[in-house]
Design a protein around this motif. Structure first.
Motif, PDB file in Angstrom:
ATOM      1  N   GLU A  17      26.377  -1.309  10.149  1.00 30.54           N
ATOM      2  CA  GLU A  17      25.844  -2.750  10.815  1.00 30.54           C
ATOM      3  C   GLU A  17      25.429  -3.575   9.727  1.00 30.54           C
ATOM      4  O   GLU A  17      25.620  -4.884   9.898  1.00 30.54           O
ATOM      5  N   LEU A  18      24.902  -2.902   8.767  1.00 34.20           N
ATOM      6  CA  LEU A  18      24.100  -4.012   7.502  1.00 34.20           C
ATOM      7  C   LEU A  18      25.456  -4.506   6.995  1.00 34.20           C
ATOM      8  O   LEU A  18      25.331  -5.645   6.397  1.00 34.20           O
ATOM      9  N   HIS A  19      26.372  -3.622   6.746  1.00 37.11           N
ATOM     10  CA  HIS A  19      27.400  -4.009   5.845  1.00 37.11           C
ATOM     11  C   HIS A  19      28.346  -5.111   6.742  1.00 37.11           C
ATOM     12  O   HIS A  19      28.786  -6.091   5.973  1.00 37.11           O
ATOM     13  N   HIS A  20      28.357  -4.962   7.776  1.00 41.21           N
ATOM     14  CA  HIS A  20      29.208  -5.718   8.655  1.00 41.21           C
ATOM     15  C   HIS A  20      28.487  -7.277   8.860  1.00 41.21           C
ATOM     16  O   HIS A  20      29.276  -8.347   9.185  1.00 41.21           O
ATOM     17  N   ARG A  21      27.454  -7.283   8.620  1.00 42.33           N
ATOM     18  CA  ARG A  21      26.459  -8.545   8.656  1.00 42.33           C
ATOM     19  C   ARG A  21      27.010  -9.358   7.540  1.00 42.33           C
ATOM     20  O   ARG A  21      27.080 -10.656   7.302  1.00 42.33           O
ATOM     21  N   VAL A  22      27.086  -8.726   6.303  1.00 42.93           N
ATOM     22  CA  VAL A  22      27.858  -9.457   5.130  1.00 42.93           C
ATOM     23  C   VAL A  22      29.114  -9.570   4.998  1.00 42.93           C
ATOM     24  O   VAL A  22      29.695 -10.736   4.358  1.00 42.93           O
ATOM     25  N   HIS A  23      29.806  -8.886   5.420  1.00 45.75           N
ATOM     26  CA  HIS A  23      31.540  -8.799   5.535  1.00 45.75           C
ATOM     27  C   HIS A  23      31.794  -8.504   6.890  1.00 45.75           C
ATOM     28  O   HIS A  23      32.327  -7.329   7.153  1.00 45.75           O
ATOM     29  N   PRO A  24      31.828  -9.654   7.759  1.00 45.48           N
ATOM     30  CA  PRO A  24      32.196  -9.238   9.067  1.00 45.48           C
ATOM     31  C   PRO A  24      33.592  -9.138   9.399  1.00 45.48           C
ATOM     32  O   PRO A  24      33.997  -8.586  10.518  1.00 45.48           O
ATOM     33  N   ARG A  25      34.480  -9.436   8.444  1.00 47.24           N
ATOM     34  CA  ARG A  25      35.954  -8.937   8.747  1.00 47.24           C
ATOM     35  C   ARG A  25      36.323  -7.630   8.182  1.00 47.24           C
ATOM     36  O   ARG A  25      37.402  -7.090   8.793  1.00 47.24           O
TER      37      ARG A  25
END
Length: 293
Positions: A97-105
């Motif tokens: 979830e934290l990573h997806h906020r920075v790199h949504p693709r």
């Protein structure tokens, strides 16, 4: 769950897989970027002394041609003994979830582990990540660090397939998939610095000189190959000949117009201005010390 030490995860050679219109396409190629590779190596170096291997999540993108591009990864806490294996799923989902906020693709494409042992626990972990990547198959990257006797360092990629009429999570086969190490041109300088013995980045002039030496060595290698073919010492490869023709037959109009000379002058000007600013800063610092004393 308690399991025996015998392995139900087996390794087989890749075979052509049948396709089905309702099923996602089986990956045909896995590309690994330097950021993901170095993250895996860093995780391995920071492991506990009693850990035989480390595991983590792979993040990346997929394309329509069946290629899976692994761009990054993060470590996952897990405990592995002779009787059971435990994975911190809550930690895994929080990190995603934290990573997806920075790199949504970037999405979860699979998992990694160090070592070359594919066992029952590997099948269980693969089953967990298959649920995370559904409906797409999960990729497993096995990074062999070379510390095991008789094993060479390297990277291998796999996909899994269930085994049996009534397959269980711990029963699967790992089918190898072609894996390549890929990096962008902008990352080349950083990789060259990491693989060199230098402790600081090279200046622009040093980088230019090193690039010219590399080009000169490549030209000498090509010239030696062409001379060997013309002398009949080796058999010429038509593919290499076409590639050389396309490369050396390219338009050299920019070079003839002085494009290389202008670029070199710009590099020299930037280097001169940088040295001038550095000298000015040193003079100002010394004047400040003299005034203070």
């Amino acid at each position: 769950m308690p399991l025996g030490t015998s392995s139900s995860a087996v390794y087989i050679q890749n075979v052509p897989a049948g396709t089905h219109s309702s099923q996602p396409r089986t990956p045909t190629l896995v590309t690994l970027h330097p950021v993901a590779l170095f993250s895996i190596l860093d995780h391995y170096l920071r492991r506990m002394d009693d850990q035989a291997r480390v595991i983590g999540t792979l993040l990346g993108v997929r394309n329509d041609s069946g290629e899976v591009e692994v761009r990054s990864s993060y470590a996952v806490v897990h405990n592995e003994t002779d009787e059971l294996v435990a994975v911190d799923m809550e930690y895994h989902r929080t990190m995603y979830e934290l990573h997806h906020r920075v790199h949504p693709r970037e999405v979860i494409v699979g998992w990694y582990s160090t070592g070359s042992n594919l066992n029952t626990y590997s099948a269980l972990i693969q089953n967990f990540y298959t649920q995370e990547t559904a409906p797409h198959p999960a990729i497993h990257i096995a990074l062999n660090t070379g510390v095991e006797e008789g094993h060479q360092p390297g990277v291998k990629a796999y996909v899994s397939s269930p085994v049996g009429v009534h397959p269980k999570p711990e029963n699967c086969v790992f089918v190898p998939v072609p894996c390549e190490f890929r990096f962008h041109d902008a990352e080349r300088s950083g990789l060259d610095l990491l693989t060199s013995n230098s402790s600081s980045p090279l200046s622009d002039l040093d980088t230019l000189a090193e690039s010219l030496q590399t080009v000169s060595a490549m030209l000498d290698r090509v010239l030696g190959y062409v001379r060997s073919v013309l002398a009949g010492e080796v058999k010429g490869d038509p593919a290499v000949g076409r590639y050389l023709m396309d490369t050396f037959g390219a338009d050299t109009g920019e070079l003839e117009k002085g494009g290389f000379r202008d670029s070199l002058q710009d590099t020299l000007m930037v280097s001169y201005l940088a040295e001038l600013v550095r000298s000015q800063a040193e003079v100002s610092a010394r004047l400040a010390l003299v005034t203070a004393s």
